[in-house]
Motif scaffolding. Sequence first.
Motif, mmCIF file in Angstrom:
data_model
loop_
_atom_site.group_PDB
_atom_site.id
_atom_site.type_symbol
_atom_site.label_atom_id
_atom_site.label_comp_id
_atom_site.label_asym_id
_atom_site.label_seq_id
_atom_site.Cartn_x
_atom_site.Cartn_y
_atom_site.Cartn_z
ATOM 1 N N VAL A 155 0.846 -1.157 0.020
ATOM 2 C CA VAL A 155 0.079 0.087 0.068
ATOM 3 C C VAL A 155 0.960 1.255 -0.117
ATOM 4 O O VAL A 155 0.431 2.193 -0.882
ATOM 5 C CB VAL A 155 -0.849 -0.028 1.243
ATOM 6 C CG1 VAL A 155 -1.808 1.408 1.301
ATOM 7 C CG2 VAL A 155 -1.907 -1.065 1.233
ATOM 8 N N LEU A 189 1.046 4.358 -2.584
ATOM 9 C CA LEU A 189 0.823 5.707 -2.168
ATOM 10 C C LEU A 189 1.932 6.572 -2.575
ATOM 11 O O LEU A 189 1.666 7.794 -3.202
ATOM 12 C CB LEU A 189 0.447 5.923 -0.799
ATOM 13 C CG LEU A 189 -0.758 5.258 -0.133
ATOM 14 C CD1 LEU A 189 -0.722 5.359 1.339
ATOM 15 C CD2 LEU A 189 -2.016 5.911 -0.893
ATOM 16 N N GLY A 225 4.436 5.711 -5.015
ATOM 17 C CA GLY A 225 4.751 5.537 -6.516
ATOM 18 C C GLY A 225 6.177 4.895 -6.233
ATOM 19 O O GLY A 225 6.963 5.267 -7.230
ATOM 20 N N LEU A 226 6.436 4.090 -5.131
ATOM 21 C CA LEU A 226 7.519 3.263 -5.302
ATOM 22 C C LEU A 226 7.719 2.199 -6.230
ATOM 23 O O LEU A 226 6.724 1.466 -6.233
ATOM 24 C CB LEU A 226 8.084 2.890 -4.073
ATOM 25 C CG LEU A 226 8.058 4.159 -2.809
ATOM 26 C CD1 LEU A 226 8.144 3.503 -1.266
ATOM 27 C CD2 LEU A 226 9.259 4.930 -2.997
ATOM 28 N N ARG A 242 5.169 -1.197 -10.763
ATOM 29 C CA ARG A 242 4.568 -0.112 -9.737
ATOM 30 C C ARG A 242 3.245 -0.869 -9.551
ATOM 31 O O ARG A 242 2.609 -1.498 -10.036
ATOM 32 C CB ARG A 242 4.139 1.322 -10.712
ATOM 33 C CG ARG A 242 3.182 1.257 -11.667
ATOM 34 C CD ARG A 242 3.017 2.525 -12.516
ATOM 35 N NE ARG A 242 2.413 2.378 -13.621
ATOM 36 C CZ ARG A 242 0.977 2.312 -13.626
ATOM 37 N NH1 ARG A 242 0.395 2.517 -12.569
ATOM 38 N NH2 ARG A 242 0.461 2.214 -14.828
ATOM 39 N N GLU A 281 -0.465 -0.533 -8.808
ATOM 40 C CA GLU A 281 -1.332 0.459 -9.450
ATOM 41 C C GLU A 281 -2.594 0.581 -8.525
ATOM 42 O O GLU A 281 -3.232 1.700 -8.503
ATOM 43 C CB GLU A 281 -1.820 -0.005 -10.851
ATOM 44 C CG GLU A 281 -2.803 0.776 -11.570
ATOM 45 C CD GLU A 281 -3.469 0.332 -12.865
ATOM 46 O OE1 GLU A 281 -2.675 0.655 -14.132
ATOM 47 O OE2 GLU A 281 -3.999 -0.501 -12.927
ATOM 48 N N VAL A 337 1.883 -3.480 -12.260
ATOM 49 C CA VAL A 337 2.156 -2.885 -13.791
ATOM 50 C C VAL A 337 3.628 -2.705 -14.010
ATOM 51 O O VAL A 337 4.248 -2.225 -13.317
ATOM 52 C CB VAL A 337 1.198 -1.690 -14.420
ATOM 53 C CG1 VAL A 337 1.598 -1.248 -15.669
ATOM 54 C CG2 VAL A 337 -0.200 -2.051 -13.962
ATOM 55 N N LYS A 338 3.975 -3.341 -15.129
ATOM 56 C CA LYS A 338 5.502 -3.246 -15.465
ATOM 57 C C LYS A 338 6.028 -1.799 -15.742
ATOM 58 O O LYS A 338 5.377 -1.314 -16.519
ATOM 59 C CB LYS A 338 5.915 -4.222 -16.545
ATOM 60 C CG LYS A 338 7.586 -4.324 -16.609
ATOM 61 C CD LYS A 338 7.725 -5.820 -17.406
ATOM 62 C CE LYS A 338 9.117 -6.120 -17.220
ATOM 63 N NZ LYS A 338 10.234 -5.119 -17.291
ATOM 64 N N LEU A 339 7.110 -1.506 -15.308
ATOM 65 C CA LEU A 339 7.736 -0.365 -15.688
ATOM 66 C C LEU A 339 8.665 -0.489 -16.881
ATOM 67 O O LEU A 339 9.187 -1.635 -17.140
ATOM 68 C CB LEU A 339 8.477 0.476 -14.673
ATOM 69 C CG LEU A 339 7.587 0.979 -13.344
ATOM 70 C CD1 LEU A 339 8.570 1.108 -11.888
ATOM 71 C CD2 LEU A 339 6.762 2.214 -13.680
ATOM 72 N N PRO A 340 8.845 0.575 -17.855
ATOM 73 C CA PRO A 340 9.635 0.275 -19.275
ATOM 74 C C PRO A 340 10.957 -0.167 -18.666
ATOM 75 O O PRO A 340 11.554 0.375 -17.883
ATOM 76 C CB PRO A 340 9.568 1.427 -19.835
ATOM 77 C CG PRO A 340 8.656 2.180 -19.370
ATOM 78 C CD PRO A 340 8.074 1.782 -17.815
ATOM 79 N N THR A 381 4.607 9.763 -16.965
ATOM 80 C CA THR A 381 4.068 9.673 -15.751
ATOM 81 C C THR A 381 5.540 9.347 -14.849
ATOM 82 O O THR A 381 5.407 9.333 -13.773
ATOM 83 C CB THR A 381 3.324 8.431 -15.539
ATOM 84 O OG1 THR A 381 2.033 8.738 -16.377
ATOM 85 C CG2 THR A 381 2.826 8.381 -14.094
ATOM 86 N N VAL A 386 6.767 9.605 -9.572
ATOM 87 C CA VAL A 386 5.596 10.218 -9.748
ATOM 88 C C VAL A 386 4.471 9.106 -9.206
ATOM 89 O O VAL A 386 4.503 8.186 -9.311
ATOM 90 C CB VAL A 386 5.313 10.466 -11.296
ATOM 91 C CG1 VAL A 386 3.737 10.989 -11.658
ATOM 92 C CG2 VAL A 386 6.225 11.452 -11.773
ATOM 93 N N GLN A 387 3.572 9.789 -8.595
ATOM 94 C CA GLN A 387 2.665 8.778 -8.057
ATOM 95 C C GLN A 387 1.049 8.868 -8.096
ATOM 96 O O GLN A 387 0.318 8.019 -8.088
ATOM 97 C CB GLN A 387 2.907 9.001 -6.473
ATOM 98 C CG GLN A 387 2.463 10.332 -6.048
ATOM 99 C CD GLN A 387 2.789 10.707 -4.471
ATOM 100 O OE1 GLN A 387 3.669 11.266 -4.228
ATOM 101 N NE2 GLN A 387 2.173 10.094 -3.598
ATOM 102 N N ARG A 388 0.567 10.164 -8.556
ATOM 103 C CA ARG A 388 -0.822 10.079 -8.420
ATOM 104 C C ARG A 388 -1.129 11.094 -9.722
ATOM 105 O O ARG A 388 -0.705 12.267 -9.992
ATOM 106 C CB ARG A 388 -1.366 10.974 -7.117
ATOM 107 C CG ARG A 388 -2.677 11.131 -7.309
ATOM 108 C CD ARG A 388 -3.159 11.324 -5.898
ATOM 109 N NE ARG A 388 -4.706 11.479 -5.682
ATOM 110 C CZ ARG A 388 -5.208 12.768 -5.734
ATOM 111 N NH1 ARG A 388 -4.734 13.894 -5.855
ATOM 112 N NH2 ARG A 388 -6.623 12.578 -5.833
#
Lengths: 304, 304
Positions: free
Chosen positions: B93, B97, B99-100, B127, B129, B148-151, B166, B184-186
């Motif tokens: 969680v 919150l 964006g780690l 990340r 989601e 969800v996978k980050l590039p 993002t 970036v988180q939100r």
Amino acid sequence: MARIFGHIEGQRVGSAYGNRRALHDAGVHAPLQAGISGTGKDGADSIVVSGGYVDDKDYGETIVYTGHGGRDPDTGRQVRDQELSDPGNAGLVRSELEGLPVRVVRGRNSDSPYAPASGLRYDGLYRVESHGAKVGIDGFRIWQFTLVKLPDEASTTATPPPLQSTIDMVTNTPGPAPVIETVVQRIVRNSKVVQQVKAWYDHECQICGLAVEVAGGRYSEGAHIQAIGSPHRGPDIVENVLCLCPNDHVRFDNGAIYLSDDLKVIEARTGQVKGTLIVNRSHRINPQYVANHRARWTTGTARG
Amino acid sequence: MARIFGHIEGQRVGSAYGNRRALHDAGVHAPLQAGISGTGKDGADSIVVSGGYVDDKDYGETIVYTGHGGRDPDTGRQVRDQELSDPGNAGLVRSELEGLPVRVVRGRNSDSPYAPASGLRYDGLYRVESHGAKVGIDGFRIWQFTLVKLPDEASTTATPPPLQSTIDMVTNTPGPAPVIETVVQRIVRNSKVVQQVKAWYDHECQICGLAVEVAGGRYSEGAHIQAIGSPHRGPDIVENVLCLCPNDHVRFDNGAIYLSDDLKVIEARTGQVKGTLIVNRSHRINPQYVANHRARWTTGTARG
């Protein structure tokens, strides 16, 4: 006629127009004189960048655009302060708050390498990134809006971008013209620096003291005092970051709240002190950034 | 030892490890048994997807990952409800919150085409989601996290992405290992539908009645009742959108607040009614979406 945000059907990026009447007839920019098409309620759907304001700066992909008002119609010089309540200016604020795309038209301007040699040219969609006040070259307060170009490819195809993209383009299927609009508006950034500041306050807002409680934790946002984006260029260091609740972050970033040098919280609308910023003893806030933020929202007023 | 978010120096995406001890020694995933490395305070820095939970779903780029707790150690079946306060779950969680980025390691699993044939494999950064509760196959409440996978390219180079992205990746210069993190988180989305709903309420929050006033206008956010992202797949229609202040939007999207069928506002922590949702007569809210949101945050509890 409904205000259309996004491209106008049949008007391609790069299209040329002989004069403001032709631009009006094409539906790209409705007003025949005003540089901004918009209202505080709807948002601004288009602007004309014509070199009429001496404080404008055109960097191509980024435009620093001076708001409306306060100019002598004969000389074009500022003769009084500009007001954010002017419908065109309030329209650009609304477009910023809602993430609405703004059509940008450039007019002939011998001082700008990005301007057309003659007439007017539709140069595509921009988003309003930020705004703030400063004392212009003529000595009066002006409001300036930083606009950043949206990708042209996104404006001709309505393909959904990956989840990571800030800009979603959607086709407005009902109605005659395929309208493409941006649908994303607010991004909250995080960093090691922001995490340090949040840890000092355990996510309690330095303005109101509230911690937003959610299942499994608390939520807060890191707010840069001097904004980090261009043209403000504040640093991402703890001396320039506050821990705020989302509501106060929106207020602080949009000038509804600013700080005095002794860290009193001031409501911009009334100029009244609403309280004192909560500051942890480990957290040194640099007054230079506080002054920069305050100047952005109070320049040219008695409260500056 | 400080928890590292992002890649571990020298451990490339795709690297293989014979067992959990080797994974631990490489610094990719510290715990020798637990699937989640993390705490509610720090966030979760890594997980192992091993097929141990019958409700897990691995789609490659997207993983639906079941939280920790409530399993019989001998049979691996759920024998009681999972709790979000479990340190690993609270860690995921917190990562959501803030964006780690979370390192994802896949273990051998004959049911998954994405799992390695043997041992363990580091599959890069994801990340978190979203998350929510449901009744699992064994009949008890489980908490599930959508990752969800980050590039991958962003994880090997620290080049700043364009402003529209993002995911910013930054190199944490002090310290020995070059740590790359998401910053970036939100994101708050807008659309024609959201604008219609905001217009009905003139930006006043349907939960608390507040309109966040800023210079030049008011600010509010459109909140989808049934979330629009996968796996929730709620629609972007006015019947599924609320006009909320940013603070209540965070609370609503993270399950601190939910609605009863008669649109009472309920505080999840206590189960108490805090008030009644403000509803404009033009705004029909579909109870199906309200029930979907409520089930996501109350499933398996007496309040469901």
